[in-house]
Design a protein around this motif. Structure first.
Motif, short mmCIF file in Angstrom:
data_model
loop_
_atom_site.label_atom_id
_atom_site.label_comp_id
_atom_site.label_asym_id
_atom_site.label_seq_id
_atom_site.Cartn_x
_atom_site.Cartn_y
_atom_site.Cartn_z
N VAL A 75 0.84 -1.19 0.00
CA VAL A 75 0.00 0.00 0.00
C VAL A 75 0.87 1.24 0.00
O VAL A 75 1.88 1.31 0.72
CB VAL A 75 -0.93 -0.01 1.23
N ALA A 76 0.50 2.21 -0.81
CA ALA A 76 1.27 3.45 -0.89
C ALA A 76 1.19 4.22 0.43
O ALA A 76 0.25 4.06 1.20
CB ALA A 76 0.74 4.31 -2.03
N GLY A 77 2.20 5.06 0.66
CA GLY A 77 2.18 5.93 1.82
C GLY A 77 2.77 5.34 3.08
O GLY A 77 2.82 6.01 4.11
N GLN A 78 3.24 4.09 3.02
CA GLN A 78 3.86 3.46 4.18
C GLN A 78 5.37 3.72 4.17
O GLN A 78 5.97 3.83 3.10
CB GLN A 78 3.59 1.96 4.17
N PRO A 79 5.99 3.77 5.35
CA PRO A 79 7.44 3.99 5.38
C PRO A 79 8.20 2.92 4.60
O PRO A 79 9.17 3.24 3.89
CB PRO A 79 7.78 3.92 6.87
N GLY A 80 7.79 1.66 4.73
CA GLY A 80 8.47 0.60 4.01
C GLY A 80 8.35 0.75 2.51
O GLY A 80 9.31 0.47 1.76
N THR A 81 7.20 1.18 2.03
CA THR A 81 7.02 1.41 0.60
C THR A 81 7.96 2.51 0.12
O THR A 81 8.61 2.39 -0.94
CB THR A 81 5.56 1.82 0.31
N ALA A 82 8.04 3.59 0.89
CA ALA A 82 8.93 4.70 0.52
C ALA A 82 10.39 4.25 0.50
O ALA A 82 11.15 4.63 -0.41
CB ALA A 82 8.75 5.84 1.51
N ALA A 83 10.78 3.43 1.47
CA ALA A 83 12.16 2.94 1.52
C ALA A 83 12.48 2.09 0.30
O ALA A 83 13.54 2.27 -0.33
CB ALA A 83 12.38 2.16 2.81
N LEU A 84 11.62 1.17 -0.05
CA LEU A 84 11.88 0.27 -1.18
C LEU A 84 12.00 1.05 -2.48
O LEU A 84 12.78 0.68 -3.38
CB LEU A 84 10.77 -0.77 -1.27
N ARG A 85 11.26 2.12 -2.60
CA ARG A 85 11.33 2.91 -3.82
C ARG A 85 12.66 3.66 -3.93
O ARG A 85 13.09 4.03 -5.03
CB ARG A 85 10.17 3.91 -3.86
N GLN A 86 13.27 3.94 -2.79
CA GLN A 86 14.54 4.67 -2.80
C GLN A 86 15.76 3.75 -2.84
O GLN A 86 16.89 4.23 -3.02
CB GLN A 86 14.63 5.56 -1.55
#
Length: 540
Positions: A38-49
């Motif tokens: 799900v978008a907007g989660q810290p883990g999602t943001a980390a994986l994208r970076q």
């Protein structure tokens, strides 16, 4: 004020239903791995970076930076310093392959001593996807259930029961009837299951089935659930539920149920005339020993010429205590230094045709528009005409609540603080009695110059068991004049219904954020004249 306006808009975008089911978004963690989070989660943001060249130390540094990032700081505030490395290991493994459950359990197998840090880190990195992880760990794990629940609870996961175990039949179906609605919950299914619901009166067993709304997958509890509305009181219904699985298999189950009656069953030996039991002061039901039992409620009948008036300094006009199965009818209530009608850990309370006014602390001092009783005291807040603390299975109907002593400040001086008509706190310690609050056909009103904070407010409204908790219905009411919400259902909201109400002269009509569990259903309300009263400055 721009921030407040944005908040207002976000809280007013309400369709026919508000369902706490997240929308997934896909991304490529590597060229060979496609994951869904799900978008907007810290883990999602980390994986994208992240990229394949990053070391474990680099990933841990990224986690630390997210802990300080404005967008993710609150989500990660419970992550301890010794858990950032565990978070980095989870993110690194997710780059390669596997689900969040696969990665977490594999890392635990490699080093069981880190199990707590790994589970907590996974749940804090993915605060929406953590519910699926939690239920998967409970279903198939070498860890004990008590460990999993303790670690999950520490991250904010709902681990307490919404229902008593006996509420579910052998097929995993629970039905909770109210007066003009009911809710259905089914365990043991999956998010891919389609659950179609049909119903008809039992007296018309050969009649045509009516189609209800399909049940929704609720990820926090891992239930299929949803309501049926616009039913008749005290009426037997036949339900037909068709469960279709993703593989094409299907089954149909039928159930018999009945809505609740419009009045509770009264014990004829426990009907009390107010004039026989009240001689002034606080009406204390525990001191009087007034309570009923299942199928035999106690009833207190008022007299228009004999109001219950709390003396100055008495906290409550009516103190129910934890007495249960009590029905109040046609009683005029005035006063109460904090709350007019109060109960604590009671259940099965019914208040009908009562007039409640003049409660709460006196606003003797105003500082920047905020009311105080005393110079060195906290601001006046949450003083409520009806506050039934940790009390469930409640009906309040046909009541007029008006004219509190205190008044709410406007948004120029921060979030409004002030009185409420009804304070929802339905988290009874016994799951059997959680929620099940009915507010119908009431008029709860302030005045243009003397407004509530929220007309109806929820206690612990940021928690999964906050506010109305579950299976509640608010309909046919008039709520008006608040400097914040006409009604606030924030919190659990598991099958909480808000419909057919008229809500006016408030900053927000219906507030439903956060929906910590859901689904909540908000429909067919007439919400008009949004405004807040600015002291000495007119309306905004």
């Amino acid at each position: 004020m721009l921030l407040h306006r944005a908040k207002r808009l976000s809280r007013l975008i309400i369709g026919l239903s508000l369902i706490a089911t997240p929308t997934a978004t896909s991304f490529a963690a590597t060229s060979s791995t496609q994951q869904m989070f799900v978008a907007g989660q810290p883990g999602t943001a980390a994986l994208r970076q992240m990229d394949e060249q990053m070391t474990l130390s680099d990933i841990e540094a990224l986690v630390v930076s997210l802990k300080n990032d404005k967008q993710y700081k609150r989500m990660l505030q419970k992550m301890q310093a010794d858990e950032t490395l565990a978070a980095a290991k989870i993110l690194s493994a997710l780059q390669d392959t596997g689900t969040l459950y696969d990665v977490t359990t594999t890392l635990i197998q490699q080093n069981a001593a880190d199990a707590q840090q790994l589970v907590r880190a996974a749940m804090l990195l993915f605060p929406v996807d953590r519910y699926a992880l939690y239920h998967a760990l409970l279903a198939d794990s070498s860890l004990s259930a008590s460990q999993i629940k303790s670690w999950a609870s520490s991250t904010g996961v709902l681990t307490n029961k919404l229902y008593a175990d006996e509420a579910f039949d052998s097929a995993g179906i629970a039905i909770e009837p109210l007066i003009e609605s009911l809710s259905i919950s089914i365990v043991g299914q999956s998010a891919d299951t389609r659950a179609s619901v049909y119903y008809r009166r039992s007296s018309q067993s050969n009649g045509e089935w009516q189609r209800g709304k399909d049940l929704q997958w609720e990820p926090v509890t891992a239930n299929l659930t949803g309501p049926l509305v616009y039913l008749e009181p005290d009426t037997a219904y036949e339900l037909k539920i068709r469960l279709e699985q993703a593989d094409g298999s299907a089954q149909t189950v039928t159930r018999q149920t009945a809505t609740r009656a419009e009045t509770p069953p009264i014990d004829p030996d426990k009907v009390y005339q107010l004039s026989d039991i009240y001689n002034g002061g606080t009406l204390d039901l525990e001191a009087l020993g007034i309570e009923g039992k299942p199928g035999a409620w106690a009833k207190i009948v008022g007299n228009p010429t004999l109001p219950i008036v709390a003396p100055d300094g008495n906290k409550h006009a009516i103190d129910i205590g934890n007495n249960s199965y009590v029905y109040f009818e046609n009683i005029t209530v005035k006063g109460g230094r904090t709350h007019s009608v109060y109960a604590e850990k009671a259940h099965h309370i019914w208040i009908n045709q009562c007039d409640i006014s003049d409660w709460g602390r006196s606003p003797n001092i105003l500082k920047n528009g905020v009311a105080y009783e005393l110079e060195d005291a906290q601001p006046i807040n949450y003083d409520s005409a009806i506050y039934l603390r940790q009390t469930g299975v409640v009906t309040v109907e046909n009541c007029h609540v008006h004219d509190p002593n205190a008044l709410a400040n406007d948004w120029r001086y921060g979030h409004p603080k002030g009185p409420n008509a009804f304070f929802a706190h339905a988290n009874h310690p016994n799951p059997e009695f959680k929620g099940q609050v009915i507010l119908r056909n009431n008029v709860f009103e302030g005045k243009p110059e003397h407004r509530f904070n929220d007309v109806v407010e929820g206690r612990k409204n940021g928690e999964p068991l906050g506010g109305f908790v579950r299976d509640s219905a608010i309909y046919g009411n008039t709520f008006r004049y608040a400097n914040d919400d006409g009604i606030e259902i924030d919190g659990g909201q598991y099958n909480v219904l808000v419909y057919n109400n008229e809500i006016s002269h408030s900053y927000t009509g219906v507030s439903a954020i956060p929906t910590r569990v859901g689904p909540a259903f908000i429909f067919n309300n007439y919400i008009h004249d949004w405004e807040i009263k600015l002291a000495n400055s007119g309306l905004l």
